[in-house]
Structures are given as structure tokens and as C-alpha cells.
Design a protein around this motif. Sequence first.
Motif, PDB file in Angstrom:
ATOM      1  N   ALA A  35       0.832  -1.206   0.000  1.00 42.92           N
ATOM      2  CA  ALA A  35       0.000   0.000   0.000  1.00 42.92           C
ATOM      3  C   ALA A  35       0.865   1.253   0.000  1.00 42.92           C
ATOM      4  CB  ALA A  35      -0.933   0.002   1.213  1.00 42.92           C
ATOM      5  N   GLU A  36       1.935   1.250   0.775  1.00 43.56           N
ATOM      6  CA  GLU A  36       2.831   2.402   0.807  1.00 43.56           C
ATOM      7  C   GLU A  36       3.518   2.592  -0.542  1.00 43.56           C
ATOM      8  OE1 GLU A  36       6.782   4.001   3.172  1.00 43.56           O
ATOM      9  OE2 GLU A  36       5.531   2.466   4.102  1.00 43.56           O
ATOM     10  N   HIS A  37       3.913   1.496  -1.156  1.00 39.66           N
ATOM     11  CA  HIS A  37       4.542   1.572  -2.479  1.00 39.66           C
ATOM     12  C   HIS A  37       3.571   2.161  -3.507  1.00 39.66           C
ATOM     13  CE1 HIS A  37       6.918   0.528  -5.968  1.00 39.66           C
ATOM     14  NE2 HIS A  37       5.855  -0.068  -6.469  1.00 39.66           N
ATOM     15  N   ARG A  38       2.336   1.709  -3.466  1.00 38.00           N
ATOM     16  CA  ARG A  38       1.338   2.225  -4.402  1.00 38.00           C
ATOM     17  C   ARG A  38       1.090   3.715  -4.185  1.00 38.00           C
ATOM     18  NH1 ARG A  38      -3.721  -1.638  -4.121  1.00 38.00           N
ATOM     19  NH2 ARG A  38      -4.387  -0.426  -5.901  1.00 38.00           N
ATOM     20  N   ASP A  62      -7.063   9.645 -12.956  1.00 38.31           N
ATOM     21  CA  ASP A  62      -7.642   8.421 -13.503  1.00 38.31           C
ATOM     22  C   ASP A  62      -6.587   7.561 -14.186  1.00 38.31           C
ATOM     23  OD1 ASP A  62      -7.511  10.427 -15.414  1.00 38.31           O
ATOM     24  OD2 ASP A  62      -9.340   9.810 -16.435  1.00 38.31           O
ATOM     25  N   GLU A  63      -5.628   8.168 -14.851  1.00 38.02           N
ATOM     26  CA  GLU A  63      -4.554   7.409 -15.488  1.00 38.02           C
ATOM     27  C   GLU A  63      -3.590   6.843 -14.447  1.00 38.02           C
ATOM     28  OE1 GLU A  63      -2.717   9.375 -18.843  1.00 38.02           O
ATOM     29  OE2 GLU A  63      -4.622  10.309 -19.362  1.00 38.02           O
ATOM     30  N   ALA A  64      -3.305   7.619 -13.404  1.00 36.59           N
ATOM     31  CA  ALA A  64      -2.446   7.124 -12.329  1.00 36.59           C
ATOM     32  C   ALA A  64      -3.109   5.937 -11.639  1.00 36.59           C
ATOM     33  CB  ALA A  64      -2.161   8.236 -11.327  1.00 36.59           C
ATOM     34  N   ALA A  65      -4.419   6.006 -11.443  1.00 30.32           N
ATOM     35  CA  ALA A  65      -5.150   4.902 -10.817  1.00 30.32           C
ATOM     36  C   ALA A  65      -5.015   3.634 -11.646  1.00 30.32           C
ATOM     37  CB  ALA A  65      -6.622   5.273 -10.654  1.00 30.32           C
ATOM     38  N   ALA A  66      -5.190   3.754 -12.938  1.00 29.71           N
ATOM     39  CA  ALA A  66      -5.076   2.585 -13.811  1.00 29.71           C
ATOM     40  C   ALA A  66      -3.652   2.027 -13.795  1.00 29.71           C
ATOM     41  CB  ALA A  66      -5.486   2.960 -15.233  1.00 29.71           C
ATOM     42  N   GLU A  67      -2.676   2.890 -13.792  1.00 32.51           N
ATOM     43  CA  GLU A  67      -1.272   2.473 -13.797  1.00 32.51           C
ATOM     44  C   GLU A  67      -0.895   1.706 -12.532  1.00 32.51           C
ATOM     45  OE1 GLU A  67       2.691   2.295 -15.182  1.00 32.51           O
ATOM     46  OE2 GLU A  67       1.001   3.162 -16.276  1.00 32.51           O
ATOM     47  N   VAL A  68      -1.400   2.152 -11.396  1.00 33.33           N
ATOM     48  CA  VAL A  68      -1.012   1.567 -10.114  1.00 33.33           C
ATOM     49  C   VAL A  68      -1.939   0.426  -9.693  1.00 33.33           C
ATOM     50  CG1 VAL A  68      -0.630   2.129  -7.668  1.00 33.33           C
ATOM     51  CG2 VAL A  68       0.065   3.721  -9.432  1.00 33.33           C
ATOM     52  N   GLY A  69      -3.157   0.417 -10.205  1.00 34.81           N
ATOM     53  CA  GLY A  69      -4.074  -0.668  -9.888  1.00 34.81           C
ATOM     54  C   GLY A  69      -5.239  -0.303  -8.994  1.00 34.81           C
ATOM     55  N   TYR A  70      -5.503   0.990  -8.828  1.00 36.75           N
ATOM     56  CA  TYR A  70      -6.700   1.406  -8.094  1.00 36.75           C
ATOM     57  C   TYR A  70      -7.907   1.299  -9.021  1.00 36.75           C
ATOM     58  CZ  TYR A  70      -3.771   3.180  -4.333  1.00 36.75           C
ATOM     59  OH  TYR A  70      -2.876   3.273  -3.299  1.00 36.75           O
ATOM     60  N   ALA A  81      -5.157   8.036  -2.068  1.00 28.38           N
ATOM     61  CA  ALA A  81      -3.788   7.585  -1.826  1.00 28.38           C
ATOM     62  C   ALA A  81      -2.823   8.761  -1.850  1.00 28.38           C
ATOM     63  CB  ALA A  81      -3.381   6.552  -2.878  1.00 28.38           C
ATOM     64  N   PHE A  82      -3.015   9.672  -2.788  1.00 23.56           N
ATOM     65  CA  PHE A  82      -2.171  10.862  -2.895  1.00 23.56           C
ATOM     66  C   PHE A  82      -2.272  11.695  -1.621  1.00 23.56           C
ATOM     67  CE2 PHE A  82      -1.324  15.238  -4.084  1.00 23.56           C
ATOM     68  CZ  PHE A  82      -0.198  15.140  -4.879  1.00 23.56           C
ATOM     69  N   ASN A  83      -3.487  11.960  -1.197  1.00 23.61           N
ATOM     70  CA  ASN A  83      -3.699  12.766   0.018  1.00 23.61           C
ATOM     71  C   ASN A  83      -3.145  12.073   1.260  1.00 23.61           C
ATOM     72  OD1 ASN A  83      -4.882  14.912  -1.292  1.00 23.61           O
ATOM     73  ND2 ASN A  83      -6.938  14.091  -1.078  1.00 23.61           N
ATOM     74  N   ARG A  84      -3.305  10.776   1.346  1.00 23.23           N
ATOM     75  CA  ARG A  84      -2.781  10.048   2.507  1.00 23.23           C
ATOM     76  C   ARG A  84      -1.257  10.085   2.515  1.00 23.23           C
ATOM     77  NH1 ARG A  84      -4.293   4.241   5.154  1.00 23.23           N
ATOM     78  NH2 ARG A  84      -2.782   4.478   6.820  1.00 23.23           N
ATOM     79  N   ALA A  85      -0.646   9.940   1.353  1.00 27.39           N
ATOM     80  CA  ALA A  85       0.820   9.988   1.277  1.00 27.39           C
ATOM     81  C   ALA A  85       1.336  11.352   1.729  1.00 27.39           C
ATOM     82  CB  ALA A  85       1.284   9.686  -0.143  1.00 27.39           C
ATOM     83  N   LEU A  86       0.672  12.406   1.313  1.00 21.38           N
ATOM     84  CA  LEU A  86       1.099  13.744   1.737  1.00 21.38           C
ATOM     85  C   LEU A  86       0.906  13.943   3.236  1.00 21.38           C
ATOM     86  CD1 LEU A  86      -0.110  16.039  -1.176  1.00 21.38           C
ATOM     87  CD2 LEU A  86       2.144  15.031  -0.793  1.00 21.38           C
ATOM     88  N   ALA A  87      -0.205  13.461   3.760  1.00 27.61           N
ATOM     89  CA  ALA A  87      -0.456  13.574   5.205  1.00 27.61           C
ATOM     90  C   ALA A  87       0.594  12.787   5.993  1.00 27.61           C
ATOM     91  CB  ALA A  87      -1.859  13.073   5.536  1.00 27.61           C
ATOM     92  N   ASP A  88       0.952  11.603   5.498  1.00 23.47           N
ATOM     93  CA  ASP A  88       1.987  10.802   6.155  1.00 23.47           C
ATOM     94  C   ASP A  88       3.316  11.543   6.173  1.00 23.47           C
ATOM     95  OD1 ASP A  88       0.157   8.776   6.561  1.00 23.47           O
ATOM     96  OD2 ASP A  88       0.940   7.493   4.948  1.00 23.47           O
ATOM     97  N   ARG A  89       3.655  12.166   5.060  1.00 22.16           N
ATOM     98  CA  ARG A  89       4.917  12.904   4.973  1.00 22.16           C
ATOM     99  C   ARG A  89       4.919  14.105   5.911  1.00 22.16           C
ATOM    100  NH1 ARG A  89       6.304  12.689  -1.505  1.00 22.16           N
ATOM    101  NH2 ARG A  89       6.393  10.419  -1.592  1.00 22.16           N
ATOM    102  N   GLU A  90       3.803  14.804   5.995  1.00 17.23           N
ATOM    103  CA  GLU A  90       3.708  15.946   6.908  1.00 17.23           C
ATOM    104  C   GLU A  90       3.836  15.497   8.360  1.00 17.23           C
ATOM    105  OE1 GLU A  90       0.144  18.122   6.141  1.00 17.23           O
ATOM    106  OE2 GLU A  90       0.809  18.759   4.162  1.00 17.23           O
ATOM    107  N   ARG A  91       3.195  14.381   8.685  1.00 18.75           N
ATOM    108  CA  ARG A  91       3.263  13.859  10.056  1.00 18.75           C
ATOM    109  C   ARG A  91       4.697  13.458  10.393  1.00 18.75           C
ATOM    110  NH1 ARG A  91       0.107   9.900   9.523  1.00 18.75           N
ATOM    111  NH2 ARG A  91       1.655   8.267   9.441  1.00 18.75           N
ATOM    112  N   GLN A  92       5.382  12.804   9.475  1.00 17.93           N
ATOM    113  CA  GLN A  92       6.768  12.398   9.707  1.00 17.93           C
ATOM    114  C   GLN A  92       7.672  13.615   9.878  1.00 17.93           C
ATOM    115  OE1 GLN A  92       7.642   9.859   6.397  1.00 17.93           O
ATOM    116  NE2 GLN A  92       6.561   8.110   7.271  1.00 17.93           N
TER     117      GLN A  92
END
Length: 64
Positions: free
Chosen positions: A8-11, A26-34, A43-54
Motif C-alpha cells: 500500500a505504501e509503495h502504491r 484516472d490514469e495514475a489509478a489505472a497504472e497503479v491498480g486502483y 492515496a495521494f492525500n494520505r501519502a502527503l499527510a503521512d509525509r507531513e506527520r513524519q
Amino acid sequence: MAVARALAEHRRTRVVGLVTSGLPYDEAAAEVGYANRSGAHKAFNRALADRERQAGQQTWRADV
């Protein structure tokens, strides 16, 4: 379970890279498998939130 988290983190990381390079959600979703653009957007928003928290945790540790 650890494998699922790592996948999940890799995606999420891959989506951030694709979207910031200009690919639409929509193209990123297809590429990654969402299933759809909503999954990629979340996923994009969660990744940014994770980075801000870290970053905040690192700042807090430096202050202590």
C-alpha cells in the motif's frame, strides 16, 4: 500484514510520483491498480499527510 502495508505504501508513493509528473488521477489509478480516480486521489492525500506527520515528528524530536 506487513507485506500488505508495504504494498500500500509503495502504491501511494507511485501515485504521488505519477500525479506530480502530470499524469491525471484516472490514469495514475489505472497504472497503479486502483479501481478509479478516487482511490488514487485518496492515496495521494494520505501519502502527503503521512509525509507531513513524519516531518512534524522529526521537528519535535529535534526540539526535545
